[in-house]
Design a protein around this motif. Structure first.
Motif, PDB file in Angstrom:
ATOM      1  N   ASN A 133      -8.015  45.170  50.188  1.00 54.22           N
ATOM      2  CA  ASN A 133      -8.929  45.155  49.052  1.00 54.22           C
ATOM      3  C   ASN A 133      -8.549  44.007  48.126  1.00 54.22           C
ATOM      4  OD1 ASN A 133     -10.311  47.536  49.864  1.00 54.22           O
ATOM      5  ND2 ASN A 133      -8.578  48.736  49.126  1.00 54.22           N
ATOM      6  N   GLN A 193     -11.937  42.711  57.346  1.00 59.33           N
ATOM      7  CA  GLN A 193     -11.249  42.850  56.061  1.00 59.33           C
ATOM      8  C   GLN A 193     -10.126  43.869  56.203  1.00 59.33           C
ATOM      9  OE1 GLN A 193     -13.654  44.267  52.823  1.00 59.33           O
ATOM     10  NE2 GLN A 193     -12.046  43.880  51.317  1.00 59.33           N
ATOM     11  N   ASN A 239     -10.388  40.289  49.146  1.00 57.48           N
ATOM     12  CA  ASN A 239     -11.692  40.787  49.583  1.00 57.48           C
ATOM     13  C   ASN A 239     -12.689  39.664  49.857  1.00 57.48           C
ATOM     14  OD1 ASN A 239     -12.030  40.028  46.931  1.00 57.48           O
ATOM     15  ND2 ASN A 239     -13.295  41.776  46.387  1.00 57.48           N
TER      16      ASN A 239
END
Length: 157
Positions: free
Chosen positions: A95, A92, A18
């Motif tokens: 996660n 992104q 992340n």
């Protein structure tokens, strides 16, 4: 209120997914149908768009369910230094624990194909295609300077 920019740091192998440095980069040249593979295109031409900009990529990603950051960077293979060719978008994909942020986008290619597929549907693109280019028609007589042979004396001996 606007969210603050993430803190930038140098890359190291222990970084989490992340952190911004681990996000994928998308330059407009990656999805530009006018570029060759050698000039930086990453997708097949039929999946690409003609001369995309980072602003168009940003607009497409803003309605998707992905986090992204726009950076003022120049692609190293880009020959032109003009402002319209600048810009990089970081997206992104995963996660912190390594799971996908969005199951629709598992790879960088899937994100680029999605972006390239949505850019032609933008209102700014639709206005460009409907606007015909004015063509200058000139008559053959009196057009001046057309079709002449060699000028000058040539090589002296």
């Amino acid at each position: 209120m606007a969210t603050s920019q993430p803190v930038r740091m140098n890359w190291h192998p222990n970084m989490k997914h992340n952190e911004v440095e681990r996000w994928i980069c998308i330059y407009p040249a990656y999805i530009n149908s006018k570029k060759t593979r050698q000039e930086g295109r990453r997708l097949p031409k039929e999946n690409c768009v003609e001369n995309p900009t980072y602003v168009e990529i940003r607009d497409v990603l803003s309605v998707s369910n992905l986090q992204f950051v726009v950076e003022n960077k120049q692609y190293c293979r880009e020959k032109s230094r003009e402002l319209q060719f600048r810009g990089r978008v970081r997206v992104q994909l995963r996660n912190a624990d390594g799971t996908l942020c969005n199951n629709d986008f598992s790879t960088r290619e899937s994100v680029m194909k999605y972006v390239a597929g949505k850019i032609p549907q933008l209102k700014t693109r639709q206005n460009k295609t409907n606007d015909p280019q004015p063509q200058s028609q000139s008559s053959g007589a009196g057009a001046g300077g057309g079709g002449g042979g060699k000028k000058g004396k040539g090589k002296r001996r």
